[in-house]
Design a protein around this motif. Structure first.
Motif, PDB file in Angstrom:
ATOM      1  N   VAL A 123       0.836  -1.202   0.000  1.00 31.15           N
ATOM      2  CA  VAL A 123       0.000   0.000   0.000  1.00 31.15           C
ATOM      3  C   VAL A 123       0.870   1.251   0.000  1.00 31.15           C
ATOM      4  CG1 VAL A 123      -1.985  -1.107   1.097  1.00 31.15           C
ATOM      5  CG2 VAL A 123      -0.228  -0.037   2.528  1.00 31.15           C
ATOM      6  N   ILE A 124       2.025   1.191   0.645  1.00 30.19           N
ATOM      7  CA  ILE A 124       2.941   2.334   0.632  1.00 30.19           C
ATOM      8  C   ILE A 124       3.676   2.419  -0.698  1.00 30.19           C
ATOM      9  CG2 ILE A 124       5.014   3.314   1.691  1.00 30.19           C
ATOM     10  CD1 ILE A 124       4.092   2.328   4.350  1.00 30.19           C
ATOM     11  N   ARG A 125       4.045   1.284  -1.228  1.00 33.16           N
ATOM     12  CA  ARG A 125       4.701   1.277  -2.544  1.00 33.16           C
ATOM     13  C   ARG A 125       3.763   1.850  -3.608  1.00 33.16           C
ATOM     14  NH1 ARG A 125       8.895  -1.162  -5.311  1.00 33.16           N
ATOM     15  NH2 ARG A 125       8.465  -1.738  -7.482  1.00 33.16           N
ATOM     16  N   ASP A 126       2.503   1.446  -3.560  1.00 33.54           N
ATOM     17  CA  ASP A 126       1.529   1.945  -4.542  1.00 33.54           C
ATOM     18  C   ASP A 126       1.295   3.448  -4.381  1.00 33.54           C
ATOM     19  OD1 ASP A 126       1.273  -0.643  -5.449  1.00 33.54           O
ATOM     20  OD2 ASP A 126      -0.581  -1.052  -4.360  1.00 33.54           O
ATOM     21  N   ALA A 127       1.306   3.920  -3.124  1.00 36.29           N
ATOM     22  CA  ALA A 127       1.016   5.328  -2.851  1.00 36.29           C
ATOM     23  C   ALA A 127       2.197   6.239  -3.140  1.00 36.29           C
ATOM     24  CB  ALA A 127       0.585   5.491  -1.396  1.00 36.29           C
ATOM     25  N   THR A 128       3.422   5.704  -3.038  1.00 32.94           N
ATOM     26  CA  THR A 128       4.604   6.564  -3.149  1.00 32.94           C
ATOM     27  C   THR A 128       5.499   6.267  -4.335  1.00 32.94           C
ATOM     28  OG1 THR A 128       5.986   5.087  -1.798  1.00 32.94           O
ATOM     29  CG2 THR A 128       4.638   6.729  -0.632  1.00 32.94           C
ATOM     30  N   GLY A 129       5.434   5.050  -4.860  1.00 38.86           N
ATOM     31  CA  GLY A 129       6.332   4.667  -5.940  1.00 38.86           C
ATOM     32  C   GLY A 129       7.743   4.376  -5.466  1.00 38.86           C
ATOM     33  N   ALA A 130       7.954   4.319  -4.159  1.00 41.57           N
ATOM     34  CA  ALA A 130       9.290   4.086  -3.600  1.00 41.57           C
ATOM     35  C   ALA A 130       9.603   2.594  -3.550  1.00 41.57           C
ATOM     36  CB  ALA A 130       9.395   4.686  -2.207  1.00 41.57           C
ATOM     37  N   ASP A 131      10.888   2.301  -3.467  1.00 41.47           N
ATOM     38  CA  ASP A 131      11.341   0.915  -3.364  1.00 41.47           C
ATOM     39  C   ASP A 131      11.554   0.488  -1.913  1.00 41.47           C
ATOM     40  OD1 ASP A 131      11.766   0.292  -6.297  1.00 41.47           O
ATOM     41  OD2 ASP A 131      13.055   2.057  -6.078  1.00 41.47           O
ATOM     42  N   TYR A 132      11.859   1.469  -1.056  1.00 38.23           N
ATOM     43  CA  TYR A 132      12.090   1.197   0.352  1.00 38.23           C
ATOM     44  C   TYR A 132      11.388   2.251   1.194  1.00 38.23           C
ATOM     45  CZ  TYR A 132      16.005  -1.658  -1.381  1.00 38.23           C
ATOM     46  OH  TYR A 132      16.771  -2.581  -2.049  1.00 38.23           O
ATOM     47  N   ALA A 133      11.002   1.874   2.403  1.00 35.30           N
ATOM     48  CA  ALA A 133      10.400   2.814   3.343  1.00 35.30           C
ATOM     49  C   ALA A 133      11.237   2.842   4.610  1.00 35.30           C
ATOM     50  CB  ALA A 133       8.969   2.414   3.683  1.00 35.30           C
ATOM     51  N   LEU A 134      11.470   4.061   5.118  1.00 35.79           N
ATOM     52  CA  LEU A 134      12.186   4.222   6.376  1.00 35.79           C
ATOM     53  C   LEU A 134      11.173   4.582   7.456  1.00 35.79           C
ATOM     54  CD1 LEU A 134      14.994   4.291   7.762  1.00 35.79           C
ATOM     55  CD2 LEU A 134      14.983   6.773   7.370  1.00 35.79           C
ATOM     56  N   PHE A 135      10.991   3.669   8.403  1.00 36.14           N
ATOM     57  CA  PHE A 135      10.076   3.872   9.527  1.00 36.14           C
ATOM     58  C   PHE A 135      10.888   4.276  10.761  1.00 36.14           C
ATOM     59  CE2 PHE A 135       7.886   0.817   6.815  1.00 36.14           C
ATOM     60  CZ  PHE A 135       6.576   1.285   6.815  1.00 36.14           C
ATOM     61  N   THR A 136      10.294   5.125  11.600  1.00 35.47           N
ATOM     62  CA  THR A 136      10.978   5.570  12.810  1.00 35.47           C
ATOM     63  C   THR A 136      10.015   5.608  13.984  1.00 35.47           C
ATOM     64  OG1 THR A 136      12.493   6.959  11.524  1.00 35.47           O
ATOM     65  CG2 THR A 136      12.328   7.407  13.887  1.00 35.47           C
ATOM     66  N   TYR A 137      10.470   5.068  15.122  1.00 38.99           N
ATOM     67  CA  TYR A 137       9.701   5.108  16.368  1.00 38.99           C
ATOM     68  C   TYR A 137      10.637   5.620  17.448  1.00 38.99           C
ATOM     69  CZ  TYR A 137       7.100   3.474  20.467  1.00 38.99           C
ATOM     70  OH  TYR A 137       6.430   3.402  21.669  1.00 38.99           O
ATOM     71  N   VAL A 138      10.275   6.730  18.099  1.00 40.52           N
ATOM     72  CA  VAL A 138      11.114   7.311  19.151  1.00 40.52           C
ATOM     73  C   VAL A 138      10.252   7.794  20.306  1.00 40.52           C
ATOM     74  CG1 VAL A 138      12.743   9.141  19.777  1.00 40.52           C
ATOM     75  CG2 VAL A 138      12.879   8.093  17.512  1.00 40.52           C
ATOM     76  N   ARG A 139      10.711   7.534  21.521  1.00 40.26           N
ATOM     77  CA  ARG A 139      10.141   8.118  22.724  1.00 40.26           C
ATOM     78  C   ARG A 139      11.282   8.825  23.454  1.00 40.26           C
ATOM     79  NH1 ARG A 139       6.570   7.382  20.042  1.00 40.26           N
ATOM     80  NH2 ARG A 139       4.527   6.444  20.459  1.00 40.26           N
ATOM     81  N   ASP A 140      11.105  10.113  23.695  1.00 43.04           N
ATOM     82  CA  ASP A 140      12.163  10.941  24.254  1.00 43.04           C
ATOM     83  C   ASP A 140      11.609  11.706  25.449  1.00 43.04           C
ATOM     84  OD1 ASP A 140      14.477  12.305  24.652  1.00 43.04           O
ATOM     85  OD2 ASP A 140      14.436  13.436  22.786  1.00 43.04           O
ATOM     86  N   SER A 141      12.254  11.579  26.597  1.00 44.74           N
ATOM     87  CA  SER A 141      11.755  12.237  27.804  1.00 44.74           C
ATOM     88  C   SER A 141      12.786  13.211  28.358  1.00 44.74           C
ATOM     89  CB  SER A 141      11.381  11.197  28.874  1.00 44.74           C
ATOM     90  OG  SER A 141      12.475  10.353  29.157  1.00 44.74           O
ATOM     91  N   TYR A 142      12.279  14.246  29.030  1.00 47.07           N
ATOM     92  CA  TYR A 142      13.119  15.315  29.574  1.00 47.07           C
ATOM     93  C   TYR A 142      12.726  15.569  31.024  1.00 47.07           C
ATOM     94  CZ  TYR A 142      13.877  16.059  24.601  1.00 47.07           C
ATOM     95  OH  TYR A 142      14.173  15.873  23.276  1.00 47.07           O
ATOM     96  N   ALA A 143      13.722  15.704  31.875  1.00 51.73           N
ATOM     97  CA  ALA A 143      13.449  15.947  33.287  1.00 51.73           C
ATOM     98  C   ALA A 143      12.974  17.379  33.490  1.00 51.73           C
ATOM     99  CB  ALA A 143      14.703  15.692  34.110  1.00 51.73           C
ATOM    100  N   SER A 144      11.899  17.545  34.248  1.00 51.27           N
ATOM    101  CA  SER A 144      11.416  18.874  34.604  1.00 51.27           C
ATOM    102  C   SER A 144      12.407  19.523  35.568  1.00 51.27           C
ATOM    103  CB  SER A 144      10.041  18.770  35.266  1.00 51.27           C
ATOM    104  OG  SER A 144      10.151  18.100  36.512  1.00 51.27           O
ATOM    105  N   SER A 145      12.245  20.812  35.810  1.00 55.33           N
ATOM    106  CA  SER A 145      13.139  21.495  36.746  1.00 55.33           C
ATOM    107  C   SER A 145      13.040  20.870  38.141  1.00 55.33           C
ATOM    108  CB  SER A 145      12.801  22.988  36.802  1.00 55.33           C
ATOM    109  OG  SER A 145      11.436  23.183  37.171  1.00 55.33           O
ATOM    110  N   GLY A 146      11.827  20.462  38.520  1.00 52.84           N
ATOM    111  CA  GLY A 146      11.646  19.810  39.816  1.00 52.84           C
ATOM    112  C   GLY A 146      12.372  18.481  39.871  1.00 52.84           C
ATOM    113  N   ARG A 147      12.306  17.713  38.780  1.00 50.93           N
ATOM    114  CA  ARG A 147      12.997  16.420  38.728  1.00 50.93           C
ATOM    115  C   ARG A 147      14.507  16.618  38.772  1.00 50.93           C
ATOM    116  NH1 ARG A 147      11.861  11.144  39.890  1.00 50.93           N
ATOM    117  NH2 ARG A 147      13.150   9.726  38.662  1.00 50.93           N
ATOM    118  N   GLN A 148      14.993  17.631  38.055  1.00 61.49           N
ATOM    119  CA  GLN A 148      16.429  17.907  38.049  1.00 61.49           C
ATOM    120  C   GLN A 148      16.918  18.267  39.452  1.00 61.49           C
ATOM    121  OE1 GLN A 148      16.964  20.945  35.103  1.00 61.49           O
ATOM    122  NE2 GLN A 148      16.390  19.621  33.397  1.00 61.49           N
TER     123      GLN A 148
END
Length: 218
Positions: A123-148
């Motif tokens: 379905v992605i190949r048909d929609a984009t015409g691309a040969d490869y797809a790069l998928f990314t999953y990230v969860r990024d957390s930051y300490a609040s001033s109180g946590r620091q």
């Protein structure tokens, strides 16, 4: 295959809208989503990724944005959920010391990459015409001033007692996968685990890309 030295990209790549969420760690250790931070990262990450891929001589198709009204039961919705599950499996079981026995090469004992998303990726190949797809999953957390402040207090209190105490702050955890859109095979993956960095800025995302995509095949 699990090494960028073993494969070469023959064709174009499309960046699928990244699944990125940024959170703030409160003084009590709870993680609270921050929409504005996440929106910034989702804007900057593709910019940094395309810059890096182009510098390597890669051929890029226009980014693929996931429709906001995508039905979960649609073929695309099912494929994206499968991709997240596969990405989580790769992140969990391809790290050093935690490779599944069934993912080991019997000859070398090293990790063998044989994950697949199946033919639903068409379905992605048909929609984009691309040969490869790069998928990314990230969860990024930051300490609040109180946590620091609490972290610093715990560290100093620990030193006073002759020990090192770290209650923890923020952390970046992510996985990128390159999928062959003809076969559904995951031909490469990159992992990200870091306790520093800031994906709320373009420069921070460039650093993430340099880390996570450093072995992306050409």
């Amino acid at each position: 295959m699990c090494s960028s030295d073993l494969i070469r990209i023959q064709g174009s790549i499309v960046l699928v809208e990244p699944d990125i969420e940024l959170l703030e760690v409160t003084a009590g250790g709870m993680q609270e989503p921050r929409q504005a931070w996440s929106d910034a990262a989702r804007q900057y990450y593709p910019m940094a990724a395309k810059e890096a891929i182009s510098a390597r001589g890669g051929t890029l198709k226009p980014d693929f944005d996931i429709p906001d009204d995508l039905a979960p039961e649609s073929r695309m919705g099912q494929m994206l959920r499968l991709n997240r599950a596969v990405a989580m499996s790769i992140a969990q079981y391809s790290a050093t010391g935690s490779v599944l026995a069934t993912k080991r090469d019997p000859a070398t004992g090293k990790a063998r990459l044989d994950w697949s998303l199946g033919d639903g990726v068409s379905v992605i190949r048909d929609a984009t015409g691309a040969d490869y797809a790069l998928f990314t999953y990230v969860r990024d957390s930051y300490a609040s001033s109180g946590r620091q402040a609490l972290r610093a207090f715990a560290f100093l209190a620990g030193l006073a007692m002759g020990s090192l105490v770290d209650i923890g702050g923020g952390v970046q955890v992510g996985v990128s996968t390159l999928v062959d859109l003809k076969t559904g095979q995951v031909v490469w993956h990159g992992l990200l685990v870091s306790q520093s960095g800031d994906m709320r800025t373009l420069e921070g995302n460039q650093a993430v890309i340099k880390n996570m995509l450093k072995n992306l095949p050409q």
